[in-house]
Design a protein around this motif. Structure first.
Motif: not given
Length: 558
Positions: A168-173, A182-202
């Motif tokens: 999800s955009p908030a990093g929820r699997p 195994p599922a992505l670690p929560a911190d990795v999911s959050a970082k990927l979501a943050a990078e994704h949203l930053a790229a979209v906004r720019t």
């Protein structure tokens, strides 16, 4: 592919209702929608699939078709399951605008048509894409029990040796391949979501490549409503906080064009499941909207309770006892003030509040979210668990609500947006729901007073004023209480009206007319007269939380 090819495919069972002279048009994509105005999601050349839920009467067809023609779509395909047959007014509107129109038999799933068009548009340039799509078609046509996006990701792993996850955009699997481990670690999911949203906004064009440690991920947007890119919408902020993303453990910069097309096709297939899940929230949204309107218009508690009894089985299936309820209020605000934040806040709350109770591996939506203006209001059911043993209260806590999603949301908001949330205490009946709504709104205003792009406050913080009272200077206390209470005391002395005791009881009963009247042994009309006199003498409104709080503080300090 050409429109003519759709008619030649027996498995699709399409019936042409008009536009015989336009069958050589090229189809470049597919979109499923029941929006009255889907133009923001169209880029041209799509086959538009619709179940006709947007149509209320015959006058709706002309503007709908006109919007499609202006967006330069290839054709329209209307399902017959909803109305039994395609309405004549829609046939006539398409004929006037030279828009080819197909009828889709109720036995044909839109997912089948979507799969076919995606495969054909990709040109079957990659044999592995055909394998993925063929297997996914069987999953999609078997209904929700087929496994959803997890099956697609399993096929990516088995057929293409790709480890992939949907977030999800908030990093929820949301989904992940079994072969991905195994599922992505929560911190990795959050970082990927943050990078994704930053790229979209720019404004960067996907896929977005991210290096975390020694691992490279490629991020593909998964858009709802047909997969239109955010660059083609009216404003990227409308979808940036709601669109999913597909994270693949690979460097897409090294891929040939055929492999990129393959993954783009897969995101369209996943978007079908996304739209299905959004459609499943319609009932919960409607329930929340009805309850919110009843509460805000001052409906009788019995009427609100009746709606809650309808909502409880939908939100908490199998729960024997009547649930308690919490209210969460969210507001999304943009610096330029041009966008209505309510729908964005609604989607956001549905993402970050999903599965607040389940302890199992599969998330389940149990919250109902409505929106009004720039605000979204979530009605969250809680099990009716006794708290007498320790006085604690189960439910959602404001500080935990945003703990894992603050960084991704901050990236999506960039420098021109804010998200603020307020959480109420739990209430045990319909009578307390209006107070819970006001409490959550006031808590949100407390959060809005704080710095930062993403802030929340809970009901516990509204009680902190008691700690501040001893530190208020005596002259300030006297001036504050005199301004609010002296007019009432003077009136009581002259008329023996007992306005002060009435005010104390009214606040103690959380503004409930019935309970307060019973406590004071008054008729409700007498109570309304007294409260009206209090408001007249003080120029305050006891339906507003701020004025209630001022009176409460004045009584405490007197």
């Amino acid at each position: 592919m050409r429109l003519r090819a759709l008619l030649d495919t027996d498995a699709l069972g399409l019936r042409l209702l008009g536009g015989e002279d336009e069958l050589d048009r090229t189809v470049r994509g597919v979109m499923t929608t029941d929006l009255k105005d889907p133009s923001r999601y169209l880029s041209g050349g799509e086959l538009v699939l619709t179940g006709l839920a947007w149509r209320r009467d015959a006058t709706d067809s002309e503007p709908f078709v006109r919007l499609l023609v202006q967006a330069q779509v290839a054709a329209l395909a209307a399902g017959e399951a909803e109305l039994g047959a395609v309405p004549d007014d829609l046939v006539a509107a398409c004929a006037r605008h030279r828009l080819p129109l197909f009828a889709v038999h109720e036995s044909v799933a839109f997912a089948t048509i979507t799969e076919h068009v995606v495969r054909q548009v990709s040109g079957e340039r990659a044999g592995d894409l055909a394998a993925v799509v063929d297997r996914h078609r069987r999953m999609m046509t078997s209904g929700p029990a087929g496994g959803g996006p997890d099956v697609v990701l399993d096929l990516l792993g088995s057929d293409l040796d790709l480890r992939a996850w949907v977030l999800s955009p908030a990093g929820r699997p949301i989904a992940g391949s079994k072969l991905a481990g195994p599922a992505l670690p929560a911190d990795v999911s959050a970082k990927l979501a943050a990078e994704h949203l930053a790229a979209v906004r720019t404004g960067r064009r996907g896929p977005y490549r991210v290096l975390l440690g020694t691992t490279t991920y490629s991020l593909f947007p998964v858009h709802s409503s047909g997969g239109r890119s955010p660059q083609g919408s009216r404003d990227v902020r409308e979808s940036v906080l709601s669109d999913w993303l597909l994270a693949v453990e690979a460097d897409a910069g090294e891929w040939p064009e055929e492999r990129l097309d393959l993954l783009q096709g897969v995101t369209q297939l996943i978007s079908v499941e996304r739209d299905r899940r959004d459609a499943a929230r319609t009932v919960r949204r409607r329930l929340a909207q009805e309850v919110l309107e009843l509460v805000q218009t001052g409906a009788a508690p019995a009427e609100i309770a009746a709606r809650l009894r309808v909502a409880a089985p939908v939100l908490l299936p199998g729960l024997g006892a009547a649930p308690h309820w919490q209210v969460v209020v969210a507001r999304v605000e943009w610096r330029d003030g041009e966008l209505e934040g309510g729908p964005i806040a609604q989607s956001l709350l549905e993402e970050i509040l999903v599965d607040p109770l389940s302890t199992g591996p599969e998330p389940s939506d149990r919250i109902a979210v409505a929106h009004t203006g720039d605000e979204a209001v979530a009605l969250v059911p809680l099990p009716a668990v006794s708290t007498e043993h320790d006085g604690s209260e189960a439910g959602i806590l404001a500080d935990q609500l945003l703990e894992s999603v603050r960084d991704p949301l901050s990236a999506g908001l960039d420098d021109d947006g804010r998200v603020t949330l307020g959480v109420s205490a739990s209430v045990h009946s319909a009578e307390g729901l209006r107070g819970a709504l006001e409490e959550a709104r006031h808590a949100r205003r407390v959060a809005a007073a704080r710095p930062g792009r993403v802030c929340a406050a809970g009901h516990q913080e509204l009680a902190s004023h008691v700690l501040l009272l001893p530190f208020v200077p005596d002259d300030v206390r006297r001036a504050f209480t005199a301004r609010l209470l002296d007019p009432l005391r003077d009136y009581d002395r002259r008329h023996r009206a007992e306005l002060i005791p009435t005010l104390e009881a009214f606040l103690d009963c959380d503004g409930s007319w019935t309970r307060c009247a019973n406590r004071l042994h008054l008729h409700v009309n007498t109570l309304r007269y007294r409260v009206g006199r209090i408001e007249q003498l003080t120029s305050r409104d006891l339906s507003r939380l701020e004025d209630k709080l001022d009176f409460f503080l004045a009584l405490r300090m007197s």
